[in-house]
Design an enzyme around this catalytic site. Structure first.
Site, PDB file in Angstrom:
ATOM      1  NE  ARG A 102      -0.375   1.539   4.732  1.00  0.00           N
ATOM      2  CZ  ARG A 102       0.955   1.218   4.462  1.00  0.00           C
ATOM      3  NH1 ARG A 102       1.885   1.524   3.909  1.00  0.00           N
ATOM      4  NH2 ARG A 102       0.903   0.075   4.868  1.00  0.00           N
ATOM      5  CG  ASP A 125       3.255   0.893   7.262  1.00  0.00           C
ATOM      6  OD1 ASP A 125       3.850   0.549   6.274  1.00  0.00           O
ATOM      7  OD2 ASP A 125       2.907   0.033   7.826  1.00  0.00           O
ATOM      8  CD  GLU A 180       7.809  -0.484  -3.187  1.00  0.00           C
ATOM      9  OE1 GLU A 180       6.902  -0.136  -2.997  1.00  0.00           O
ATOM     10  OE2 GLU A 180       8.467  -1.641  -2.663  1.00  0.00           O
ATOM     11  CE  LYS A 188      -2.578  -2.582   3.448  1.00  0.00           C
ATOM     12  NZ  LYS A 188      -3.003  -2.599   4.898  1.00  0.00           N
ATOM     13  N   GLY A 189       2.097   1.090   0.355  1.00  0.00           N
ATOM     14  CA  GLY A 189       3.008   2.252   0.577  1.00  0.00           C
ATOM     15  C   GLY A 189       3.072   3.169  -0.554  1.00  0.00           C
ATOM     16  CG  ASP A 225      15.301  -1.129   3.969  1.00  0.00           C
ATOM     17  OD1 ASP A 225      15.864  -0.144   4.200  1.00  0.00           O
ATOM     18  OD2 ASP A 225      14.807  -1.982   4.741  1.00  0.00           O
TER      19      ASP A 225
HETATM   20  P1  IMP Z   1      12.980  -4.127   0.699  1.00  0.00           P
HETATM   21  O1  IMP Z   1      12.547  -5.235   0.198  1.00  0.00           O
HETATM   22  O2  IMP Z   1      13.944  -4.448   1.722  1.00  0.00           O
HETATM   23  O3  IMP Z   1      13.561  -3.314  -0.416  1.00  0.00           O
HETATM   24  O4  IMP Z   1      11.732  -3.006   1.380  1.00  0.00           O
HETATM   25  C1  IMP Z   1      10.995  -2.279   0.905  1.00  0.00           C
HETATM   26  C2  IMP Z   1       9.852  -2.014   1.741  1.00  0.00           C
HETATM   27  O5  IMP Z   1      10.048  -2.011   3.153  1.00  0.00           O
HETATM   28  C3  IMP Z   1       9.255  -1.037   1.574  1.00  0.00           C
HETATM   29  O6  IMP Z   1       8.256  -1.117   0.288  1.00  0.00           O
HETATM   30  C4  IMP Z   1       8.413  -0.504   2.556  1.00  0.00           C
HETATM   31  O7  IMP Z   1       7.155  -1.125   2.962  1.00  0.00           O
HETATM   32  C5  IMP Z   1       9.306  -0.898   3.730  1.00  0.00           C
HETATM   33  N1  IMP Z   1      10.080   0.086   4.404  1.00  0.00           N
HETATM   34  C6  IMP Z   1      11.511   0.202   4.145  1.00  0.00           C
HETATM   35  N2  IMP Z   1      12.129   1.315   5.025  1.00  0.00           N
HETATM   36  C7  IMP Z   1      10.943   1.666   5.452  1.00  0.00           C
HETATM   37  C8  IMP Z   1      11.065   3.064   6.266  1.00  0.00           C
HETATM   38  O8  IMP Z   1      11.763   3.834   6.657  1.00  0.00           O
HETATM   39  N3  IMP Z   1       9.586   3.587   6.597  1.00  0.00           N
HETATM   40  C9  IMP Z   1       8.400   2.641   6.122  1.00  0.00           C
HETATM   41  N4  IMP Z   1       8.543   1.539   5.373  1.00  0.00           N
HETATM   42  C10 IMP Z   1       9.682   1.050   5.048  1.00  0.00           C
HETATM   43 MG    MG Z   2       5.306  -1.119   4.088  1.00  0.00          MG
END
Ligand code: IMP
Ligand code: MG
Length: 181
Positions: free
Chosen positions: A166, A160, A100, A44-45, A104
């Site tokens: 959000r 979130d 997106e 949902k982000g 992260d």
């Molecule tokens: P990845 O798969 O490790 O790149 O994670 C990405 C997902 O982690 C994003 O779509 C977010 O939902 C969540 N995420 C990573 N860092 C944050 C943050 O600082 N605040 C909120 N959600 C985060």
């Molecule tokens: Mg999230």
């Protein structure tokens, strides 16, 4: 602008977000001249970013959404992507733009990109609002990124913490006391 009491400070204001999202959308628009890409929002982000982003596009687009999560909440990085809601459209032969909220570790997008190519997408590009480059573990980079940020937990503008915050119109840094209590 009044700040939510759980925020340490505001990192990006509504004004900064709007200006940068517009700038990036215009760049993306240029790249797809004479094409009709499928704009894929990751729920949902990305919802607020997505809604702002698409309104700056003048090319014809089709909208679609996926909801994904990683198994085991990232403790073990060998997992596969868990698809909670799949696309309505067929991506075979399509130019796909993934929208997106934040990259992260890169797990989500690295896996999603592979999946879409396996399904026959012609091209897959990534637009992200935020990029935590320092945290990258998987080989994936955004084609367009609105803001590089430090390794801090941020909320608002779609992002979130435990499904809260959000709706905040800005990006704020969450107080440590909120997740350490
Ligand atoms: P990845 O798969 O490790 O790149 O994670 C990405 C997902 O982690 C994003 O779509 C977010 O939902 C969540 N995420 C990573 N860092 C944050 C943050 O600082 N605040 C909120 N959600 C985060
Ligand atoms: Mg999230």
């Amino acid at each position: 602008m009044s700040m939510h009491p759980d925020c340490e400070r505001i990192m990006l204001t509504e004004e900064q977000l709007k200006n940068r999202v517009r700038q990036v959308a215009l760049e993306v628009d240029k790249e797809y001249e004479n094409k009709k890409p499928l704009v894929l929002g990751i729920l949902k982000g990305s919802i607020i970013f997505y809604a702002d982003f698409i309104r700056f596009l003048s090319m014809p687009v089709e909208l679609d959404f996926m909801a994904v999560s990683s198994y085991g909440s990232g403790a073990v990085s060998s997992g596969k992507l868990n698809i909670k809601k799949d696309l309505d459209r067929n991506v075979a032969g399509r130019d796909v733009i993934i929208v997106e909220d934040i990259i992260d570790s890169g797990f989500t997008l690295a896996n999603l990109k592979t999946l879409l190519y396996e399904r026959g997408a012609l091209s897959v590009k990534i637009v992200t609002l935020l990029n935590k480059a320092e945290r990258r573990e998987y080989d994936v980079a955004p084609d367009w990124n609105c803001f590089d940020i430090e390794n801090e937990f941020v909320i608002g503008y779609g992002l979130d913490y435990n499904e809260q915050y959000r709706h905040l119109p800005y990006i704020g840094i969450l107080k440590r006391s909120v997740y350490e209590k």
